[in-house]
Write an enzyme that holds these catalytic residues in place. Structure first.
Site, PDB file in Angstrom:
ATOM      1  N   LYS A 116       0.827  -1.211   0.000  1.00  0.00           N
ATOM      2  CA  LYS A 116       0.000   0.000   0.000  1.00  0.00           C
ATOM      3  C   LYS A 116       0.857   1.255   0.000  1.00  0.00           C
ATOM      4  O   LYS A 116       0.499   2.258  -0.621  1.00  0.00           O
ATOM      5  CB  LYS A 116      -0.959  -0.004   1.198  1.00  0.00           C
ATOM      6  CG  LYS A 116      -1.899  -1.217   1.227  1.00  0.00           C
ATOM      7  CD  LYS A 116      -2.611  -1.456  -0.100  1.00  0.00           C
ATOM      8  CE  LYS A 116      -2.854  -2.938  -0.346  1.00  0.00           C
ATOM      9  NZ  LYS A 116      -3.239  -3.286  -1.717  1.00  0.00           N
ATOM     10  N   GLU A 200      -2.605   8.213   7.805  1.00  0.00           N
ATOM     11  CA  GLU A 200      -3.331   9.103   6.889  1.00  0.00           C
ATOM     12  C   GLU A 200      -4.335   9.929   7.676  1.00  0.00           C
ATOM     13  O   GLU A 200      -4.792   9.509   8.737  1.00  0.00           O
ATOM     14  CB  GLU A 200      -4.139   8.279   5.856  1.00  0.00           C
ATOM     15  CG  GLU A 200      -3.313   7.606   4.796  1.00  0.00           C
ATOM     16  CD  GLU A 200      -4.155   6.788   3.835  1.00  0.00           C
ATOM     17  OE1 GLU A 200      -5.410   6.844   3.913  1.00  0.00           O
ATOM     18  OE2 GLU A 200      -3.563   6.082   3.011  1.00  0.00           O
ATOM     19  N   HIS A 235     -15.828  -4.721   5.758  1.00  0.00           N
ATOM     20  CA  HIS A 235     -15.009  -4.761   4.550  1.00  0.00           C
ATOM     21  C   HIS A 235     -15.473  -5.806   3.536  1.00  0.00           C
ATOM     22  O   HIS A 235     -14.770  -6.088   2.563  1.00  0.00           O
ATOM     23  CB  HIS A 235     -13.517  -4.947   4.878  1.00  0.00           C
ATOM     24  CG  HIS A 235     -13.003  -3.884   5.798  1.00  0.00           C
ATOM     25  ND1 HIS A 235     -12.877  -2.565   5.402  1.00  0.00           N
ATOM     26  CD2 HIS A 235     -12.646  -3.910   7.110  1.00  0.00           C
ATOM     27  CE1 HIS A 235     -12.444  -1.848   6.426  1.00  0.00           C
ATOM     28  NE2 HIS A 235     -12.304  -2.619   7.477  1.00  0.00           N
ATOM     29  N   ARG A 292      -7.109  -7.624 -10.398  1.00  0.00           N
ATOM     30  CA  ARG A 292      -7.828  -8.850 -10.760  1.00  0.00           C
ATOM     31  C   ARG A 292      -9.187  -8.457 -11.333  1.00  0.00           C
ATOM     32  O   ARG A 292      -9.578  -7.293 -11.256  1.00  0.00           O
ATOM     33  CB  ARG A 292      -8.071  -9.686  -9.496  1.00  0.00           C
ATOM     34  CG  ARG A 292      -8.890  -8.902  -8.480  1.00  0.00           C
ATOM     35  CD  ARG A 292      -9.350  -9.707  -7.281  1.00  0.00           C
ATOM     36  NE  ARG A 292     -10.318  -8.952  -6.493  1.00  0.00           N
ATOM     37  CZ  ARG A 292     -10.023  -8.076  -5.547  1.00  0.00           C
ATOM     38  NH1 ARG A 292      -8.769  -7.834  -5.242  1.00  0.00           N
ATOM     39  NH2 ARG A 292     -10.975  -7.431  -4.905  1.00  0.00           N
TER      40      ARG A 292
HETATM   41  C1  MV4 Z   1      -9.644   4.982   4.700  1.00  0.00           C
HETATM   42  C2  MV4 Z   1     -10.887   5.357   5.249  1.00  0.00           C
HETATM   43  C3  MV4 Z   1     -11.013   6.654   5.704  1.00  0.00           C
HETATM   44  N1  MV4 Z   1      -9.962   7.500   5.645  1.00  0.00           N
HETATM   45  N2  MV4 Z   1      -8.637   5.864   4.638  1.00  0.00           N
HETATM   46  C4  MV4 Z   1     -10.598   0.321   4.311  1.00  0.00           C
HETATM   47  C5  MV4 Z   1      -9.781  -0.766   3.725  1.00  0.00           C
HETATM   48  C6  MV4 Z   1      -8.770  -0.141   2.859  1.00  0.00           C
HETATM   49  N3  MV4 Z   1      -8.990  -0.526   1.510  1.00  0.00           N
HETATM   50  C7  MV4 Z   1      -8.911   1.342   3.063  1.00  0.00           C
HETATM   51  N4  MV4 Z   1     -10.049   1.564   3.898  1.00  0.00           N
HETATM   52  C8  MV4 Z   1     -10.384   2.807   4.323  1.00  0.00           C
HETATM   53  N5  MV4 Z   1      -9.431   3.740   4.246  1.00  0.00           N
HETATM   54  C9  MV4 Z   1      -8.796   7.093   5.118  1.00  0.00           C
HETATM   55  N6  MV4 Z   1      -7.766   7.939   5.095  1.00  0.00           N
HETATM   56  C10 MV4 Z   1     -11.894   4.408   5.312  1.00  0.00           C
HETATM   57  C11 MV4 Z   1     -11.646   3.124   4.859  1.00  0.00           C
HETATM   58  C12 MV4 Z   1     -12.732   2.207   4.988  1.00  0.00           C
HETATM   59  C13 MV4 Z   1     -13.347   1.645   3.875  1.00  0.00           C
HETATM   60  C14 MV4 Z   1     -12.935   1.925   2.575  1.00  0.00           C
HETATM   61  C15 MV4 Z   1     -13.556   1.346   1.486  1.00  0.00           C
HETATM   62  C16 MV4 Z   1     -14.631   0.476   1.688  1.00  0.00           C
HETATM   63  C17 MV4 Z   1     -15.048   0.194   2.943  1.00  0.00           C
HETATM   64  C18 MV4 Z   1     -14.429   0.762   4.052  1.00  0.00           C
HETATM   65  C19 MV4 Z   1     -14.882   0.461   5.327  1.00  0.00           C
HETATM   66  C20 MV4 Z   1     -14.272   1.007   6.403  1.00  0.00           C
HETATM   67  C21 MV4 Z   1     -13.193   1.880   6.232  1.00  0.00           C
END
Ligand code: MV4
Length: 512
Positions: A116, A200, A235, A292
């Site tokens: 990441k 972040e 998630h 993918r």
């Molecule tokens: C975040 C966020 C809020 N702020 N980054 C969740 C897994 C990973 N792919 C990144 N994720 C998130 N990153 C910042 N700076 C909230 C999430 C997040 C989320 C993102 C996409 C789909 C579902 C989610 C569920 C909880 C938190």
């Protein structure tokens, strides 16, 4: 074009790939575990090879064995589907080193997007907007506090090797940062074998919007618009749609150009997806790239009018994409519900058993991408997703109505499923208004999964009583005319102008 492809997966995505191959005139080889000997993907493929016992670590995940099988049966390429080996760079490389084609991006692109922090650095270098934060693991709590104070709280700690939310911690105050850093490190170490954690700015209440990209070996990269994936729990996405109510044509063009830039920077080829957070002010931030085909690809196929899996195979065989970006404008609205063997009334507890009876929805605008049939055994070895129900209609409101109708037509007996939960979402006023974020489902989970009301149970009892009465009156008269008096209770009127079938439908009782 390839003559024969090995499908290194199971369930609905294995069938999806087999169907694409059949239409392209490509022969298919299924692989299967002992638990899947009578699975539909095994029967529908031209050949099938047993690769091991039920646990995926001893079957679908044994890359070397799958490559050996591909060579032995004369397959020229391997399609990994999603999950399993699909995003393992070492597997993509081993397939290539064996003289076969991996139907997916180059191993180097998988690697570049796998970390990441590396993906963030690549995105920043390509001018792609990312959430404010640092791009390397933090040394200690003091450094983390210093960085957090430059962005302001709340901040989010994330595992550098991460994905899927593991090792993530929201920190709302300076005093909580040190302990959160320790526990995020521990979780990251356990999940990924790497305790590097970075930081972040935390974005509150955003949507999860992703852009589909498609790239060939000749430098052509197009985007196929967005998918709205905010309806998720822990998630795990539950419902996806295309387009998104929050994305205007102008925003789609900007996010699309961003996704294309990220794909180009990674040397991307094949189908891929850039994930973004879209905040309430319309700002978007690149999160990560999934290298993918994704579970939810059908909603894009329906609104854009192309077969993504066929294009994955065609670009892997060296074909050039014949279209330009201007060829793609979303048409109508598509929604997908993931039908899982989980019990919404019981905290989505996985349910197991045999599918005793299966009635599939059909009719206008309905697509079923499934991996089950009557007689299938649902165990605990694999993912609980049984199938995807996807609808396409001219508008979002019509798509919701169509999904509701299709869910009511669906009957799955033998295991608990997410069907009733999806019906509740389709009936929800906030969902209908498109007023959703990544927190929406978890905040509304009580209302969307509460047990069936007493009134509904009484109506179910009434339907059951009418059916019993009908059976009793017609017992021993199986050959009598269809105008038998009992029928008026079972399938006729309730006395209030509604048929019993209509009552059951209104209450979402079919298959309950
Ligand atoms: C975040 C966020 C809020 N702020 N980054 C969740 C897994 C990973 N792919 C990144 N994720 C998130 N990153 C910042 N700076 C909230 C999430 C997040 C989320 C993102 C996409 C789909 C579902 C989610 C569920 C909880 C938190």
């Amino acid at each position: 074009m390839f003559k024969k492809i090995l499908v290194a997966n199971r369930g609905e995505i294995a069938l999806r790939v087999i169907r694409a191959c059949q239409e392209l005139g490509v022969k298919t080889v299924a692989v299967y575990s002992e638990a899947d000997a009578s699975a539909p993907h095994v029967r529908e493929a031209d050949e099938a090879v047993l690769v091991g016992p039920p646990p995926s670590s001893q079957s679908y995940l044994v890359g070397e064995r799958l490559i050996e099988v591909a060579k032995r049966v004369g397959a020229e390429a391997i399609h990994p589907g999603y999950g399993f080996l699909s995003e393992r760079a070492w597997f993509a490389r081993a397939v290539r080193d064996a003289g076969l084609v991996f139907i997916g991006p180059p191993a180097e692109a998988i690697e570049a997007m796998g970390s990441k922090t590396a993906a963030r650095q690549l995105a920043i270098a390509a001018g792609v907007p990312v959430v404010p934060g640092n791009t390397e693991g933090v040394r200690d709590a003091d450094e983390a506090i210093a960085i957090a104070e430059t962005y302001g709280f709340p901040v989010l700690l994330k595992a550098a090797a991460g994905g899927g939310g593991k090792g993530m911690r929201i920190v709302r105050a300076r005093d909580d940062l040190s302990a959160a850093l320790d526990s995020a490190r521990r979780e990251a170490k356990n999940a990924f074998g790497d305790d590097a954690v970075y930081l972040e700015k935390y974005i509150e209440g955003p949507r999860h919007v992703e852009i589909q990209v498609l790239a060939d070996m000749h430098g052509n990269v197009v985007h196929l618009g967005e998918r709205e994936c905010s309806v998720q729990r822990r998630h795990q996405k539950m419902i996806e749609e295309a387009p998104s109510v929050a994305v205007t044509p102008e925003l789609r063009a900007r996010m699309g150009a961003t996704a294309v830039a990220a794909a180009r920077a990674a040397g991307y080829v094949n189908a891929g997806t850039c994930e973004f957070l879209l905040d309430r002010d319309g700002q978007y931030y690149f999160l990560e790239m999934n290298t993918r085909i994704q579970v939810e690809h059908p909603v894009t196929e329906l609104v854009m009018g192309l077969d993504l899996v066929q294009w994955q195979i065609r670009v892997a065989a060296g074909e050039a994409l014949p279209f330009a970006q201007k060829d793609f404008t979303p048409r109508g609205w598509a929604i997908e519900c993931r039908i899982t063997s989980e019990d919404p009334a019981n905290g989505f507890l996985p349910s197991t058993g045999r599918i005793e009876y299966l009635h599939l929805p059909s009719g206008p605008g309905v697509r079923w991408d499934g991996g089950i049939e009557a007689g299938s055994d649902v165990g605990l070895h694999y993912d609980p997703m049984l199938a995807k129900l996807i609808v396409h209609a001219p508008t979002r409101a019509l798509a919701i109505a169509r999904m509701r109708r299709a869910l009511l037509e669906l009957t799955i007996d033998g295991v608990e499923t997410s069907r009733a939960f999806h019906l509740r979402v389709m009936d929800d006023a906030e969902f209908q208004a498109g007023d959703i974020s990544i927190q929406w489902l978890e905040q509304r989970i009580e209302r969307l999964t509460a047990p069936t009301s007493e009134a509904t149970v009484l109506q179910l009892a009434a339907v059951a009583a009418a059916l019993v009465a009908h059976e009793e009156r017609t017992a021993g008269r199986a050959s009598s005319a269809p105008s038998t008096p009992g029928l008026s209770e079972a399938s006729g009127s309730t006395g209030s102008g509604l048929t019993w079938a209509a009552v059951a439908r209104r209450e979402g009782l079919r298959g309950s």
